[in-house]
Design an enzyme around this catalytic site. Sequence first.
Site, short mmCIF file in Angstrom:
data_model
loop_
_atom_site.label_atom_id
_atom_site.label_comp_id
_atom_site.label_asym_id
_atom_site.label_seq_id
_atom_site.Cartn_x
_atom_site.Cartn_y
_atom_site.Cartn_z
N GLY A 136 0.81 -1.21 0.00
CA GLY A 136 0.00 0.00 0.00
C GLY A 136 0.84 1.26 0.00
O GLY A 136 1.96 1.29 -0.52
N ILE A 137 0.32 2.31 0.63
CA ILE A 137 0.98 3.62 0.60
C ILE A 137 1.38 4.10 1.99
O ILE A 137 1.84 5.23 2.13
CB ILE A 137 0.08 4.67 -0.07
CG1 ILE A 137 -1.26 4.78 0.69
CG2 ILE A 137 -0.16 4.33 -1.53
CD1 ILE A 137 -2.10 5.95 0.28
N GLU A 182 -4.01 -2.89 -5.39
CA GLU A 182 -5.06 -1.91 -5.69
C GLU A 182 -4.47 -0.52 -5.89
O GLU A 182 -5.04 0.31 -6.60
CB GLU A 182 -6.15 -1.91 -4.60
CG GLU A 182 -5.91 -1.07 -3.37
CD GLU A 182 -5.01 -1.75 -2.36
OE1 GLU A 182 -5.01 -1.31 -1.20
OE2 GLU A 182 -4.30 -2.73 -2.70
#
Length: 431
Positions: A218-219, A241
């Site tokens: 993710g981030i 995603e």
Amino acid sequence: MKIETSWRNIHNFKLVTAEQAMQMVNSGDRVVVGSACGEPKALMAALAARGSELKAVEIVQLPAMEANQYVQLGMEKTFRYNALFVIPSIINMLEEQSADYTPCFFSEIPCLFRNKVLPVDVALIQVTPPDEQGFCSYGIAVDYTKPAAECARIVIAQMNGNMPRTGGAKIALEAINYIVEKDEPILELNPVQISEVEKQIGKNIAALIPDGATLRLGIGAVDNAVTLFLQDKKDLGIHSEVFSDHIVSLAQAGVITNRKKTMNAGKFCAAFLLGTRKTYDFVHNNPDVEMHSLEYINDPYIIGQHEKFIAVTSALQVDLTGQVNAETIDSKQVSGAGSLADFVRGASRSFGGKSIIALPSTTANGQISNICCELDRGAAISISRNEVHYVVTEYGVAELKGRSLRQRAQALIAVSHPEFRERLTAQVRNF
């Protein structure tokens, strides 16, 4: 030449101002707005300007990246904000009951639109100018934006020349009802700061990642930290995603090649992008980047078809049986279900796959243990104890899959903060 003339005529016929386009929104409509850094800012501003004329307009979105008139206390009678994920900027609104949160897995958001659980009246999206065939790219936000556009009664698109053109999903001009031309900078998200604790967690996670693995990162700070310790890995791949600048850096260093991916070999696959110009420049007209909707990227069946799929996700609490809370603090909603369950379940299907739950051992300046005997009263159970594979803190790795309750407790206590281990051991004697 005939094709070009045809799409130009369609374009010109549908071209309106943002103010004219927003006249298509009526009181009581459900309006789905493009997500995150793909937000159509010009359309959102024009919609907010109609606040005095409208009532009970439901805004459905992953949380807005910028403050908008309808994401404010006191506007709920005009614009009722329905978040599909929670970030800090809307927590107070949820507490004041001036906004709503709809719990959902990211993979299922498109189904909410397609099955008319959440019927879409108007979709506000942002796209690139058309290509030679008259197709626009969704750019950095395909996620639920594409399904919303396919299901909406009315599709209004901000056509922005600064939007990166990405491979994968496209929309034909014929599928857009109104076009608003407005070039403006695409929203950016700067990398987060990484603490020493997060670096150690990242190092522990990196040790679990083999060469040739396909990653979900993710981030967050831990996700960024993991990439610091992957420099010596070979032929990693991305099916996530979202990705951002730290993934681009690994690609430019030759660590991520996507060559060994079981599906979509050679391709970066994502649903939306959050980053700076570094990421946007990297993906623009890059044939190695494919953008897909969440119903594909986050489908556990699709994820599970990748061999050696490694899913790294974060949590807030893990109890000594392995139950995971990634959404609430003191029963207050501070995050959402998001992609956690999608990728945990997908990685469990993968041959050689691993799902990794990451969290620091403590919070509140070391006063509270995030490894606990029981989750907080009212806490969300984001992942059941039956699904957890690895839990990683700065103190090590606890492998839970296939372990008894007693073994799980021992493994989790071993990666808890040393100050809490004796207390946790005393609490767990009933196992």
